[in-house]
Design a protein around this motif. Structure first.
Motif, short mmCIF file in Angstrom:
data_model
loop_
_atom_site.label_atom_id
_atom_site.label_comp_id
_atom_site.label_asym_id
_atom_site.label_seq_id
_atom_site.Cartn_x
_atom_site.Cartn_y
_atom_site.Cartn_z
N ALA A 45 104.32 38.78 98.07
CA ALA A 45 102.85 38.77 97.19
C ALA A 45 103.19 37.95 96.15
N LEU A 46 102.19 37.24 95.54
CA LEU A 46 102.17 36.46 94.29
C LEU A 46 102.01 37.20 93.33
N LEU A 47 101.21 38.26 93.18
CA LEU A 47 101.22 39.03 92.11
C LEU A 47 101.11 40.41 92.39
N VAL A 50 98.84 43.30 90.93
CA VAL A 50 97.60 42.88 90.31
C VAL A 50 96.67 42.27 91.40
N LEU A 51 97.21 41.50 92.34
CA LEU A 51 96.31 41.15 93.44
C LEU A 51 96.60 41.84 94.59
N PRO A 52 95.81 41.83 95.82
CA PRO A 52 96.06 42.79 96.98
C PRO A 52 97.46 41.71 97.66
N GLU A 53 98.21 42.72 98.58
CA GLU A 53 99.28 42.21 98.87
C GLU A 53 99.07 41.09 99.96
N TRP A 54 97.78 41.28 100.70
CA TRP A 54 97.42 39.93 101.55
C TRP A 54 97.56 38.42 101.01
N VAL A 55 97.47 38.68 99.61
CA VAL A 55 97.20 37.44 98.65
C VAL A 55 98.90 37.09 98.46
N ASN A 56 99.37 36.28 99.37
CA ASN A 56 100.78 35.99 99.39
C ASN A 56 101.21 34.37 99.40
N ASN A 57 102.53 33.93 99.28
CA ASN A 57 102.62 32.80 99.39
C ASN A 57 102.35 32.02 100.55
N PHE A 60 98.73 31.19 100.04
CA PHE A 60 98.47 30.26 99.03
C PHE A 60 98.98 28.82 99.67
#
Length: 284
Positions: A45-47, A50-57, A60
């Protein structure tokens, strides 16, 4: 291949879900960063929080790949000249490869309608495959199974929509499940097989072909690089020599992976064009 894929997918899921605990599992690898292994395919996870777990590296990374493709084609299309310079020549060459060897040869006179998608598809797959050899990433995006499935779904929608637009829903369904000239006695056998082949097997194999090649290739790179490093660090002369040979061979593996990345982008695009062509054909 199906047996290999059947092993690879549960293995990736098991490691990334933390089912292989201990110092050799995902948690241990994440804590130490070494040695890399199957856990290297896990997304981070990127953040967190803060952000959902699916917003990952890896998401990105795919977004960066899309921006690179858009930026590249905008760049080469800017300030076109009658006598092309180096930049324009590179863009026109790549464009012509897709137009002449895939779109026009496979789709015929209807190719212009589908050419933008084919160019974007090839470019996006190529860039994300080459991320596996690029030092800032060192990870091919399509070795994560969800991304090949997403692209296969887009191609699935495209070729079915093209067939329905030309023949109507029921006309296309008939063409796709009942080849011309099949005796009525065989309909009960042919219709389920054709439906399975055209609507189920095609998109699945399209995705798994891309995934399996990139996943396996990245594992081979890890074996040569990490194995060579561990042998060199052993301190024993024979192992140091073997580790040096392994690292030297890793450069050949990197070259092979570049070739495989280009080839798989081309094959995926060719098969997509072929499926569109078969959907538009008068008879199957």
């Amino acid at each position: 291949m199906p047996g290999l894929v059947g092993l690879l997918i549960p293995l990736e899921w098991a490691v990334c879900l933390g089912e292989q605990g201990g110092e050799h599992g995902a948690e241990g690898a994440a804590a130490t960063g070494f040695p890399p292994g199957v856990s290297s395919f896990c997304s981070r996870a990127l953040l967190p929080g803060v952000l959902p777990e699916w917003v990952n590296n890896h998401l990105f990374q795919a977004i960066i790949g899309a921006l690179v493709v858009i930026g590249f084609w905008l760049w080469v299309a800017h300030a076109q000249k009658v006598v092309p310079g180096r930049k324009q020549f590179i863009g026109e060459y790549l464009y012509n490869v897709i137009r002449n060897t895939i779109a026009r040869d496979i789709l015929g006179h209807d190719y212009r309608r589908y050419l933008p998608y084919l160019v974007a598809l090839f470019s996006f797959i190529l860039v994300n495959n080459l991320f596996g050899e690029f030092f800032l990433f060192m990870f091919p995006t399509f070795s994560k199974i969800g991304y090949p499935y997403a692209l296969a779904l887009l191609s699935f929608i495209l070729y079915n929509a093209a067939g329905i637009a030309k023949s109507g829903f029921f006309g296309y369904l008939k063409k796709s499940t009942l080849p011309a000239g099949v005796p009525k006695a065989l309909w009960v056998l042919i219709i389920p097989l054709e439906f399975l082949s055209n609507f189920i097997v095609r998109p699945i194999t399209l995705a798994l072909r891309l995934f399996a090649n990139l996943f396996a290739g990245h594992l081979v790179v890890l074996v040569f690089v990490v194995g060579g490093t561990l042998l060199i660090e052993s301190g024993q002369l024979f192992y140091i020599a073997a580790g040096g040979v392994s690292l030297i061979f890793s450069f050949a593996i990197f070259g092979l992976e570049i070739f495989v990345g280009v080839l798989q982008a081309y094959i995926f695009t060719v098969l997509t064009a072929q499926y569109v062509s078969s959907a538009l054909a008068e008879e199957h």
